[in-house]
Design a protein around this motif. Sequence first.
Motif, PDB file in Angstrom:
ATOM      1  N   LEU A 115       0.828  -1.206   0.000  1.00  0.00           N
ATOM      2  CA  LEU A 115       0.000   0.000   0.000  1.00  0.00           C
ATOM      3  C   LEU A 115       0.867   1.262   0.000  1.00  0.00           C
ATOM      4  N   VAL A 116       2.008   1.195   0.693  1.00  0.00           N
ATOM      5  CA  VAL A 116       2.912   2.347   0.725  1.00  0.00           C
ATOM      6  C   VAL A 116       4.020   2.213  -0.321  1.00  0.00           C
ATOM      7  N   GLU A 117       3.820   1.319  -1.267  1.00  0.00           N
ATOM      8  CA  GLU A 117       4.698   1.156  -2.427  1.00  0.00           C
ATOM      9  C   GLU A 117       6.093   0.649  -2.058  1.00  0.00           C
ATOM     10  N   LEU A 118       6.123  -0.337  -1.149  1.00  0.00           N
ATOM     11  CA  LEU A 118       7.348  -1.064  -0.810  1.00  0.00           C
ATOM     12  C   LEU A 118       7.127  -2.544  -1.092  1.00  0.00           C
ATOM     13  N   ASP A 119       8.187  -3.245  -1.485  1.00  0.00           N
ATOM     14  CA  ASP A 119       8.087  -4.684  -1.722  1.00  0.00           C
ATOM     15  C   ASP A 119       7.777  -5.412  -0.427  1.00  0.00           C
ATOM     16  N   ALA A 120       6.936  -6.441  -0.524  1.00  0.00           N
ATOM     17  CA  ALA A 120       6.549  -7.203   0.665  1.00  0.00           C
ATOM     18  C   ALA A 120       7.732  -7.887   1.326  1.00  0.00           C
ATOM     19  N   ASP A 121       8.789  -8.205   0.555  1.00  0.00           N
ATOM     20  CA  ASP A 121       9.935  -8.880   1.159  1.00  0.00           C
ATOM     21  C   ASP A 121      10.767  -7.956   2.051  1.00  0.00           C
ATOM     22  N   ARG A 122      10.434  -6.677   2.067  1.00  0.00           N
ATOM     23  CA  ARG A 122      11.093  -5.759   2.997  1.00  0.00           C
ATOM     24  C   ARG A 122      10.723  -6.051   4.452  1.00  0.00           C
ATOM     25  N   ALA A 123       9.711  -6.876   4.660  1.00  0.00           N
ATOM     26  CA  ALA A 123       9.265  -7.171   6.024  1.00  0.00           C
ATOM     27  C   ALA A 123      10.367  -7.780   6.874  1.00  0.00           C
ATOM     28  N   SER A 124      11.298  -8.472   6.262  1.00  0.00           N
ATOM     29  CA  SER A 124      12.374  -9.122   7.025  1.00  0.00           C
ATOM     30  C   SER A 124      13.583  -8.220   7.220  1.00  0.00           C
ATOM     31  N   ALA A 125      13.565  -7.028   6.638  1.00  0.00           N
ATOM     32  CA  ALA A 125      14.698  -6.112   6.755  1.00  0.00           C
ATOM     33  C   ALA A 125      14.616  -5.320   8.056  1.00  0.00           C
ATOM     34  N   TYR A 126      15.758  -4.760   8.451  1.00  0.00           N
ATOM     35  CA  TYR A 126      15.823  -3.888   9.624  1.00  0.00           C
ATOM     36  C   TYR A 126      15.882  -2.431   9.160  1.00  0.00           C
ATOM     37  N   PRO A 127      15.464  -1.490  10.008  1.00  0.00           N
ATOM     38  CA  PRO A 127      15.443  -0.089   9.592  1.00  0.00           C
ATOM     39  C   PRO A 127      16.775   0.427   9.057  1.00  0.00           C
ATOM     40  N   GLY A 128      17.872  -0.091   9.593  1.00  0.00           N
ATOM     41  CA  GLY A 128      19.176   0.370   9.152  1.00  0.00           C
ATOM     42  C   GLY A 128      19.468   0.113   7.686  1.00  0.00           C
ATOM     43  N   ALA A 129      18.724  -0.792   7.080  1.00  0.00           N
ATOM     44  CA  ALA A 129      18.937  -1.118   5.665  1.00  0.00           C
ATOM     45  C   ALA A 129      18.106  -0.247   4.730  1.00  0.00           C
ATOM     46  N   LEU A 130      17.304   0.662   5.292  1.00  0.00           N
ATOM     47  CA  LEU A 130      16.398   1.466   4.490  1.00  0.00           C
ATOM     48  C   LEU A 130      16.856   2.919   4.430  1.00  0.00           C
ATOM     49  N   SER A 131      16.463   3.602   3.378  1.00  0.00           N
ATOM     50  CA  SER A 131      16.703   5.037   3.266  1.00  0.00           C
ATOM     51  C   SER A 131      15.683   5.793   4.117  1.00  0.00           C
ATOM     52  N   GLY A 132      15.883   7.106   4.246  1.00  0.00           N
ATOM     53  CA  GLY A 132      14.945   7.910   5.020  1.00  0.00           C
ATOM     54  C   GLY A 132      13.547   7.883   4.444  1.00  0.00           C
ATOM     55  N   GLY A 133      13.440   7.973   3.123  1.00  0.00           N
ATOM     56  CA  GLY A 133      12.128   7.932   2.501  1.00  0.00           C
ATOM     57  C   GLY A 133      11.437   6.597   2.691  1.00  0.00           C
ATOM     58  N   GLN A 134      12.208   5.508   2.619  1.00  0.00           N
ATOM     59  CA  GLN A 134      11.632   4.184   2.836  1.00  0.00           C
ATOM     60  C   GLN A 134      11.187   4.018   4.286  1.00  0.00           C
ATOM     61  N   ARG A 135      11.968   4.518   5.209  1.00  0.00           N
ATOM     62  CA  ARG A 135      11.573   4.429   6.622  1.00  0.00           C
ATOM     63  C   ARG A 135      10.282   5.200   6.883  1.00  0.00           C
ATOM     64  N   GLN A 136      10.148   6.354   6.238  1.00  0.00           N
ATOM     65  CA  GLN A 136       8.918   7.122   6.454  1.00  0.00           C
ATOM     66  C   GLN A 136       7.717   6.410   5.855  1.00  0.00           C
ATOM     67  N   ARG A 137       7.911   5.685   4.765  1.00  0.00           N
ATOM     68  CA  ARG A 137       6.831   4.861   4.210  1.00  0.00           C
ATOM     69  C   ARG A 137       6.451   3.753   5.189  1.00  0.00           C
ATOM     70  N   VAL A 138       7.453   3.163   5.834  1.00  0.00           N
ATOM     71  CA  VAL A 138       7.179   2.132   6.830  1.00  0.00           C
ATOM     72  C   VAL A 138       6.408   2.737   8.005  1.00  0.00           C
ATOM     73  N   ALA A 139       6.809   3.932   8.416  1.00  0.00           N
ATOM     74  CA  ALA A 139       6.106   4.598   9.521  1.00  0.00           C
ATOM     75  C   ALA A 139       4.649   4.853   9.155  1.00  0.00           C
ATOM     76  N   ILE A 140       4.387   5.203   7.918  1.00  0.00           N
ATOM     77  CA  ILE A 140       3.007   5.396   7.465  1.00  0.00           C
ATOM     78  C   ILE A 140       2.258   4.065   7.485  1.00  0.00           C
ATOM     79  N   ALA A 141       2.912   3.007   7.017  1.00  0.00           N
ATOM     80  CA  ALA A 141       2.276   1.677   7.033  1.00  0.00           C
ATOM     81  C   ALA A 141       1.954   1.245   8.455  1.00  0.00           C
ATOM     82  N   ARG A 142       2.876   1.514   9.368  1.00  0.00           N
ATOM     83  CA  ARG A 142       2.638   1.144  10.770  1.00  0.00           C
ATOM     84  C   ARG A 142       1.464   1.930  11.348  1.00  0.00           C
ATOM     85  N   ALA A 143       1.357   3.208  11.007  1.00  0.00           N
ATOM     86  CA  ALA A 143       0.224   4.000  11.473  1.00  0.00           C
ATOM     87  C   ALA A 143      -1.090   3.453  10.921  1.00  0.00           C
ATOM     88  N   LEU A 144      -1.097   3.074   9.653  1.00  0.00           N
ATOM     89  CA  LEU A 144      -2.315   2.521   9.045  1.00  0.00           C
ATOM     90  C   LEU A 144      -2.663   1.158   9.634  1.00  0.00           C
TER      91      LEU A 144
END
Length: 325
Positions: A115-144
């Motif tokens: 829904l936030v335009e990230l691949d589903a396989d990112r679920a196994s990644a840790y925040p340190g492996a993501l860019s700032g924009g990707q982390r903010q997308r994750v934060a939006i997904a978590r809020a939803l």
Amino acid sequence: MSELRFEDVTVRYGRTLTAVDGADLLVPSGQVVGLVGESGSGKSTLARAAVGLADIAGGRILLDGVPLTDRRPLQMVFQDPYSSLDPRMTIGDSIAEAMPRADRRRGEVARLLELVELDADRASAYPGALSGGQRQRVAIARALAGRPEVLIADEITSALDVSIQGTVLNLVRTLQRELRLSMLFISHNLAVVRYVSDIVAVMYLGRIVEVGPAPDVLANPQHPYTKELLAAAPRRGSTALPPLDESLRLVADAEPADPHHPPAGCRFHPRCPVGPLIRTDREHCLTLDPTTDADRRLHHAACHHAGGALRAVGQNQSLLKEDSQ
């Protein structure tokens, strides 16, 4: 969709700082209210009060007319994507933690990531492996994931690179329309607020000083502070400008008042281009609070001289701000 209402909300820090002072604001069902103002205006404090992270000293916060309780169907996306995620948890675990139903977590995490335009396989990644924009997308997904009735976004693009800000704003606007979310979108940048909002509210030194439909406020601002924010917003095709009145330059360059000791009367008067420092016949701005009768003015403007007087100086104020950039 739900309606979020702030009624005469006051938030204090300690004995001397009133960060929010009698704020009234409505976030209508299914609409985006953009709350704009400079740093220290009280925007984030109002948001934190809504989600229970700041205690209110007065007033009420209502959801569909009912006072909010400890279990609040609101979710907040914070400014800093680097500190809002636990570095020890995978992305999937962070999102799943917010879900009300544990039996469908894996599939729901994948759906939210997509829904936030990230691949589903990112679920196994840790925040340190993501860019700032990707982390903010994750934060939006978590809020939803919390299935909020109202989503609060607090300066969610200010910590991102300019090249990434637009994609996150596009995502927010798309999600809001598809999910029909009620949203309070907070920013110091009026250009950003203009892009995503149905309604614009302007906050200064703890008070809402103007609010109305976004096209109306942006086309015909009534408060001089709103004019100042508009003049400072980026715009295309700027040209050379004529010399400016020195008295207007003085008030425009003035620093904001100390929030521990806000001015009496109109709080904006030390910086106002139509106030008593420029017009000596307007000493009442020093003592009379314009918020007490703001409801009778267009856009509920907290200015004694909202209307013709402001429009008369609007061009000078805009020129002044553009010249200073």
